[in-house]
Design a protein around this motif. Structure first.
Motif, PDB file in Angstrom:
ATOM      1  N   ALA A  43       0.856  -1.052  -0.081  1.00  0.00           N
ATOM      2  CA  ALA A  43      -0.020   0.035  -0.058  1.00  0.00           C
ATOM      3  C   ALA A  43       0.799   1.330   0.098  1.00  0.00           C
ATOM      4  N   PHE A  44       2.091   1.140   0.692  1.00  0.00           N
ATOM      5  CA  PHE A  44       2.770   2.402   0.631  1.00  0.00           C
ATOM      6  C   PHE A  44       3.472   2.401  -0.733  1.00  0.00           C
ATOM      7  N   ALA A  45       3.875   1.353  -1.430  1.00  0.00           N
ATOM      8  CA  ALA A  45       4.426   1.385  -2.688  1.00  0.00           C
ATOM      9  C   ALA A  45       3.200   2.157  -3.817  1.00  0.00           C
ATOM     10  N   ASP A  46       2.029   1.753  -3.533  1.00  0.00           N
ATOM     11  CA  ASP A  46       1.001   2.250  -4.257  1.00  0.00           C
ATOM     12  C   ASP A  46       0.807   3.489  -4.042  1.00  0.00           C
ATOM     13  N   ARG A  47       0.771   4.122  -2.949  1.00  0.00           N
ATOM     14  CA  ARG A  47       0.909   5.806  -2.773  1.00  0.00           C
ATOM     15  C   ARG A  47       1.742   6.443  -3.171  1.00  0.00           C
ATOM     16  N   LEU A  48       3.259   5.815  -3.125  1.00  0.00           N
ATOM     17  CA  LEU A  48       4.462   6.436  -3.507  1.00  0.00           C
ATOM     18  C   LEU A  48       4.330   6.514  -5.022  1.00  0.00           C
ATOM     19  N   ALA A  49       3.653   5.544  -5.846  1.00  0.00           N
ATOM     20  CA  ALA A  49       3.716   5.583  -7.308  1.00  0.00           C
ATOM     21  C   ALA A  49       2.568   6.428  -7.598  1.00  0.00           C
ATOM     22  N   GLU A  50       1.678   6.813  -6.838  1.00  0.00           N
ATOM     23  CA  GLU A  50       0.756   7.732  -7.175  1.00  0.00           C
ATOM     24  C   GLU A  50       1.271   8.985  -7.084  1.00  0.00           C
ATOM     25  N   LEU A  51       2.209   9.255  -5.679  1.00  0.00           N
ATOM     26  CA  LEU A  51       2.488  10.658  -5.530  1.00  0.00           C
ATOM     27  C   LEU A  51       3.711  11.021  -6.572  1.00  0.00           C
ATOM     28  N   THR A  52       4.453  10.109  -7.085  1.00  0.00           N
ATOM     29  CA  THR A  52       5.404  10.514  -8.077  1.00  0.00           C
ATOM     30  C   THR A  52       4.926  10.455  -9.430  1.00  0.00           C
ATOM     31  N   GLY A  53       3.745   9.768  -9.840  1.00  0.00           N
ATOM     32  CA  GLY A  53       3.203   9.606 -11.063  1.00  0.00           C
ATOM     33  C   GLY A  53       4.019   8.334 -11.925  1.00  0.00           C
ATOM     34  N   THR A  54       4.784   7.525 -11.241  1.00  0.00           N
ATOM     35  CA  THR A  54       5.586   6.446 -11.696  1.00  0.00           C
ATOM     36  C   THR A  54       4.702   5.104 -11.799  1.00  0.00           C
ATOM     37  N   PRO A  55       5.176   4.255 -12.833  1.00  0.00           N
ATOM     38  CA  PRO A  55       4.750   2.928 -12.936  1.00  0.00           C
ATOM     39  C   PRO A  55       5.253   2.080 -12.167  1.00  0.00           C
ATOM     40  N   TYR A  56       6.227   2.207 -11.436  1.00  0.00           N
ATOM     41  CA  TYR A  56       7.001   1.412 -10.577  1.00  0.00           C
ATOM     42  C   TYR A  56       7.416   2.098  -9.137  1.00  0.00           C
ATOM     43  N   ALA A  57       6.944   1.487  -8.111  1.00  0.00           N
ATOM     44  CA  ALA A  57       7.607   1.865  -6.583  1.00  0.00           C
ATOM     45  C   ALA A  57       7.977   0.714  -5.795  1.00  0.00           C
ATOM     46  N   MET A  58       8.903   0.720  -5.288  1.00  0.00           N
ATOM     47  CA  MET A  58       9.201  -0.337  -4.255  1.00  0.00           C
ATOM     48  C   MET A  58       9.851   0.078  -2.974  1.00  0.00           C
ATOM     49  N   VAL A  59       9.574  -0.858  -2.120  1.00  0.00           N
ATOM     50  CA  VAL A  59      10.435  -0.882  -0.775  1.00  0.00           C
ATOM     51  C   VAL A  59      11.358  -2.123  -0.720  1.00  0.00           C
ATOM     52  N   ASN A  60      12.589  -1.821  -0.894  1.00  0.00           N
ATOM     53  CA  ASN A  60      13.545  -2.900  -1.089  1.00  0.00           C
ATOM     54  C   ASN A  60      14.503  -3.269  -0.371  1.00  0.00           C
TER      55      ASN A  60
END
Length: 185
Positions: A43-60
């Motif tokens: 869910a955090f990665a989903d919000r980060l993708a939305e915030l940045t407008g990117t297709p990929y977001a990760m907590v790695n």
């Protein structure tokens, strides 16, 4: 005995040596991180993708041999990518991507167009997944240990700018505090 996948002839992969990997692996185990997907981190990665407008977001989270995306947002939602490219899964070898550089450098990394940097342009993520830009920051806990990264990536070059860099750095710092606090409950 560990298995090293074959490397393409003529390609020099410049993944940095990570002397903190054994200590990081122990720290991640103590914190209960990096072994399984976490819905809250997805869910955090989903919000980060939305915030940045990117297709990929990760907590790695990284150990000595691999990267594990405990939080993952992809445009495919885990299905095969368009255009014959494979979908990004939860695990990648250390030599894939740019997060190992962030962890070893202990600093954020903004690559507006990976093709502009010979060191990064030959990374397997470019050929296999079509990644063209990257923005990541270290997840540093209260002991000073870099546990992994928070990052985003795009299939097209992106001007991240100062605002993008500040966003990823503050997001990573906030998440690091939250990750550690949950283990104290």
């Amino acid at each position: 005995m560990s298995y090293d996948p074959p490397r393409p002839a003529g390609r020099l992969l410049l993944t940095p040596q990570d002397s903190e990997a054994p200590a990081r692996t122990l720290r991640l185990r103590r914190l209960g991180l990096g072994q399984q997907p976490e819905p809250a981190l997805d869910a955090f990665a989903d919000r980060l993708a939305e915030l940045t407008g990117t297709p990929y977001a990760m907590v790695n989270f990284l150990d000595g041999e691999r990267q594990f995306f405990a939080g993952l947002h992809t445009p495919e939602g885990g299905r095969a990518a368009r255009g014959g490219k494979p979908a990004v899964g939860r695990r990648l070898p250390r030599e894939y991507g740019y997060c190992p550089h962030v962890v070893v450098r202990r600093r954020a990394l903004a690559l507006e167009d990976v093709g502009d940097y010979p060191r990064f342009a030959c990374n397997p993520l470019v050929d296999e997944y079509g990644i063209r830009s990257y923005l990541g920051a270290p997840l540093t806990d209260s002991t000073g240990m870099v546990l992994g990264t928070v990052c985003v990536a795009d299939l097209a070059p992106r001007p991240w700018g100062k605002a993008g860099l500040e966003t990823i750095k503050s997001t990573a710092a906030d998440l690091a505090v939250r990750l550690e606090a949950r283990t104290l409950l």
